[in-house]
Design an enzyme around this catalytic site. Structure first.
Site, PDB file in Angstrom:
ATOM      1  CE  LYS A  25     -23.784  -3.569  36.927  1.00 18.00           C
ATOM      2  NZ  LYS A  25     -23.202  -2.422  36.236  1.00 18.00           N
ATOM      3  NE  ARG A 100     -24.559  -6.406  31.048  1.00 16.71           N
ATOM      4  CZ  ARG A 100     -23.626  -6.278  31.988  1.00 16.71           C
ATOM      5  NH1 ARG A 100     -23.525  -7.175  32.946  1.00 16.71           N
ATOM      6  NH2 ARG A 100     -22.812  -5.264  31.958  1.00 16.71           N
ATOM      7  NE  ARG A 139     -14.104  -0.813  36.282  1.00 21.36           N
ATOM      8  CZ  ARG A 139     -15.368  -1.052  35.955  1.00 21.36           C
ATOM      9  NH1 ARG A 139     -16.222  -1.450  36.857  1.00 21.36           N
ATOM     10  NH2 ARG A 139     -15.766  -0.880  34.711  1.00 21.36           N
ATOM     11  NE  ARG A 172     -14.228  -4.388  33.278  1.00 19.93           N
ATOM     12  CZ  ARG A 172     -15.500  -4.316  33.679  1.00 19.93           C
ATOM     13  NH1 ARG A 172     -15.801  -4.498  34.939  1.00 19.93           N
ATOM     14  NH2 ARG A 172     -16.462  -4.070  32.826  1.00 19.93           N
ATOM     15  NE  ARG A 183     -18.504  -1.609  29.804  1.00 20.95           N
ATOM     16  CZ  ARG A 183     -17.665  -1.202  30.756  1.00 20.95           C
ATOM     17  NH1 ARG A 183     -16.498  -0.645  30.425  1.00 20.95           N
ATOM     18  NH2 ARG A 183     -17.972  -1.356  32.009  1.00 20.95           N
TER      19      ARG A 183
HETATM   20  P1  AP5 Z   1     -17.989  -0.666  39.936  1.00 22.30           P
HETATM   21  O1  AP5 Z   1     -18.498  -1.075  41.283  1.00 22.30           O
HETATM   22  O2  AP5 Z   1     -16.905  -1.476  39.319  1.00 22.30           O
HETATM   23  O3  AP5 Z   1     -19.221  -0.470  38.926  1.00 22.30           O
HETATM   24  P2  AP5 Z   1     -20.093  -1.521  38.129  1.00 22.30           P
HETATM   25  O4  AP5 Z   1     -21.485  -1.004  38.130  1.00 22.30           O
HETATM   26  O5  AP5 Z   1     -19.858  -2.898  38.646  1.00 22.30           O
HETATM   27  O6  AP5 Z   1     -19.467  -1.312  36.700  1.00 22.30           O
HETATM   28  P3  AP5 Z   1     -19.015  -2.343  35.582  1.00 22.30           P
HETATM   29  O7  AP5 Z   1     -18.304  -1.490  34.563  1.00 22.30           O
HETATM   30  O8  AP5 Z   1     -18.249  -3.488  36.149  1.00 22.30           O
HETATM   31  O9  AP5 Z   1     -20.371  -2.809  35.044  1.00 22.30           O
HETATM   32  P4  AP5 Z   1     -20.624  -3.493  33.715  1.00 22.30           P
HETATM   33  O10 AP5 Z   1     -22.026  -3.897  33.898  1.00 22.30           O
HETATM   34  O11 AP5 Z   1     -20.330  -2.690  32.513  1.00 22.30           O
HETATM   35  O12 AP5 Z   1     -19.499  -4.641  33.646  1.00 22.30           O
HETATM   36  P5  AP5 Z   1     -19.572  -6.228  33.756  1.00 22.30           P
HETATM   37  O13 AP5 Z   1     -18.276  -6.698  34.248  1.00 22.30           O
HETATM   38  O14 AP5 Z   1     -20.826  -6.653  34.447  1.00 22.30           O
HETATM   39  O15 AP5 Z   1     -17.526   0.863  40.074  1.00 22.30           O
HETATM   40  C1  AP5 Z   1     -16.948   1.553  38.976  1.00 22.30           C
HETATM   41  C2  AP5 Z   1     -15.881   2.533  39.513  1.00 22.30           C
HETATM   42  O16 AP5 Z   1     -16.524   3.539  40.286  1.00 22.30           O
HETATM   43  C3  AP5 Z   1     -14.840   1.892  40.441  1.00 22.30           C
HETATM   44  O17 AP5 Z   1     -13.604   2.493  40.222  1.00 22.30           O
HETATM   45  C4  AP5 Z   1     -15.340   2.204  41.861  1.00 22.30           C
HETATM   46  O18 AP5 Z   1     -14.285   2.297  42.800  1.00 22.30           O
HETATM   47  C5  AP5 Z   1     -16.028   3.545  41.639  1.00 22.30           C
HETATM   48  N1  AP5 Z   1     -17.201   3.720  42.500  1.00 22.30           N
HETATM   49  C6  AP5 Z   1     -18.160   2.810  42.813  1.00 22.30           C
HETATM   50  N2  AP5 Z   1     -19.105   3.363  43.598  1.00 22.30           N
HETATM   51  C7  AP5 Z   1     -18.734   4.677  43.763  1.00 22.30           C
HETATM   52  C8  AP5 Z   1     -19.314   5.775  44.460  1.00 22.30           C
HETATM   53  N3  AP5 Z   1     -20.477   5.643  45.138  1.00 22.30           N
HETATM   54  N4  AP5 Z   1     -18.683   6.972  44.410  1.00 22.30           N
HETATM   55  C9  AP5 Z   1     -17.503   7.119  43.726  1.00 22.30           C
HETATM   56  N5  AP5 Z   1     -16.898   6.104  43.045  1.00 22.30           N
HETATM   57  C10 AP5 Z   1     -17.516   4.903  43.060  1.00 22.30           C
HETATM   58  O19 AP5 Z   1     -19.758  -6.653  32.234  1.00 22.30           O
HETATM   59  C11 AP5 Z   1     -18.720  -6.518  31.281  1.00 22.30           C
HETATM   60  C12 AP5 Z   1     -19.158  -7.133  29.953  1.00 22.30           C
HETATM   61  O20 AP5 Z   1     -19.429  -8.548  30.143  1.00 22.30           O
HETATM   62  C13 AP5 Z   1     -20.450  -6.575  29.358  1.00 22.30           C
HETATM   63  O21 AP5 Z   1     -20.199  -5.425  28.596  1.00 22.30           O
HETATM   64  C14 AP5 Z   1     -20.925  -7.776  28.501  1.00 22.30           C
HETATM   65  O22 AP5 Z   1     -20.201  -7.849  27.302  1.00 22.30           O
HETATM   66  C15 AP5 Z   1     -20.525  -8.986  29.340  1.00 22.30           C
HETATM   67  N6  AP5 Z   1     -21.603  -9.452  30.237  1.00 22.30           N
HETATM   68  C16 AP5 Z   1     -21.557  -9.473  31.606  1.00 22.30           C
HETATM   69  N7  AP5 Z   1     -22.706  -9.952  32.096  1.00 22.30           N
HETATM   70  C17 AP5 Z   1     -23.488 -10.261  31.031  1.00 22.30           C
HETATM   71  C18 AP5 Z   1     -24.804 -10.784  30.917  1.00 22.30           C
HETATM   72  N8  AP5 Z   1     -25.546 -11.068  31.993  1.00 22.30           N
HETATM   73  N9  AP5 Z   1     -25.315 -10.961  29.668  1.00 22.30           N
HETATM   74  C19 AP5 Z   1     -24.585 -10.651  28.577  1.00 22.30           C
HETATM   75  N10 AP5 Z   1     -23.330 -10.155  28.626  1.00 22.30           N
HETATM   76  C20 AP5 Z   1     -22.788  -9.948  29.842  1.00 22.30           C
END
Ligand code: AP5
Length: 231
Positions: A25, A100, A139, A172, A183
């Site tokens: 994402k 979410r 990552r 992270r 998660r």
């Molecule tokens: P990346 O693009 O970073 O993936 P992502 O889907 O963004 O993964 P996240 O782990 O950031 O998602 P998340 O939803 O758990 O975290 P968030 O920060 O939102 O890619 C991942 C890796 O794969 C990278 O190394 C990249 O290079 C590689 N990659 C990407 N595409 C690829 C491909 N096609 N092929 C190969 N490699 C690839 O949330 C963190 C925490 O915040 C949550 O757990 C929660 O506690 C809180 N939070 C955030 N938003 C909310 C909300 N709206 N409500 C409540 N709590 C929330």
């Protein structure tokens, strides 16, 4: 023709990236937001910024995020509504990690309607669990500009250093394997129901997120172009 060459002046809506942790994402939201010149709004990044600054919100969010649990809707909703009221969001924005929960999605729908935006466009990043662990544990993120790398599939030219700005690449704290399980559990329980919610509204577009980054980027580019034509 590549999107950046088209005379696409405005996105004029919210694009939502929906998918499990590690589905890509953040990687793709960053690219799309840059193409349209609109803000990339990652609620995860916003919360991490609050944690770094030790704000009251950051202090509440920190233990929950460390355990891989969601931050309560009330806190996230206030943070998001404050952010999208800023002038830089007037031509649209790209959400990554929001909404979410169904409560967040309903609130967002109301907020967008009140601000006169069109219906959101939801990109569902479809991918199996097996690939996610490798992506998440590999990552690394630039401490300065937020550029996302992967030590297995998308390494920087020099280990530990961002290609763009020379910033330090960090892992992270919630990317440890024991937190990843929680998660994924939170995703399937709280966020996956949004797939049927948005599908029923006719806003959902599915993308095969297991492909390589440029291929996923191309699929998204095509979907967004079709969305523009369907207006
Ligand atoms: P990346 O693009 O970073 O993936 P992502 O889907 O963004 O993964 P996240 O782990 O950031 O998602 P998340 O939803 O758990 O975290 P968030 O920060 O939102 O890619 C991942 C890796 O794969 C990278 O190394 C990249 O290079 C590689 N990659 C990407 N595409 C690829 C491909 N096609 N092929 C190969 N490699 C690839 O949330 C963190 C925490 O915040 C949550 O757990 C929660 O506690 C809180 N939070 C955030 N938003 C909310 C909300 N709206 N409500 C409540 N709590 C929330």
């Amino acid at each position: 023709m590549a999107l950046e060459q088209r005379p696409v002046a405005k996105l004029d809506r919210a694009v939502i990236f929906l998918g499990p942790p590690g589905s890509g994402k953040g990687t793709q939201a960053q690219v799309l937001a840059t193409k349209f010149g609109v803000p990339h709004l990652s609620t995860g990044d916003m919360l991490r910024e609050h944690i770094a600054k030790e704000t009251p919100l950051g202090l509440k969010a920190k233990p929950l995020m460390e355990r891989g649990e969601l931050v309560p809707d009330s806190l996230v909703l206030r943070m998001v509504s404050d952010r999208i009221e800023r002038p830089d969001c007037s031509n649209g924005f790209v959400f990554d990690g929001f909404p979410r929960t169904v409560t967040q999605a309903k609130y967002l729908g109301e907020l967008l309607r009140r601000q006169g935006f069109q219906q959101p466009f939801v990109i569902h990043m479809v991918i199996g669990n097996a690939l996610l662990i490798r992506r998440i544990t590999g990552r690394r993120t630039c401490k300065v500009g937020g550029e996302i790398y992967n030590i297995y599939d998308r390494p920087p030219k020099v280990a530990g250093i961002c290609d763009n700005d020379g910033g330090e690449l960090i892992q992270r704290p919630d990317d440890r394997e024991e937190v990843i399980t929680q998660r994924l559990h939170a995703y399937h329980k709280m966020t996956a129901p949004l797939v049927s919610y948005y599908r029923a509204l006719g806003f959902l577009h599915e993308i095969d997120a297991s492909k390589r980054v440029p291929e996923v980027e191309q699929e998204i580019e095509q979907a967004v172009a079709e969305m523009g034509e369907a207006r």
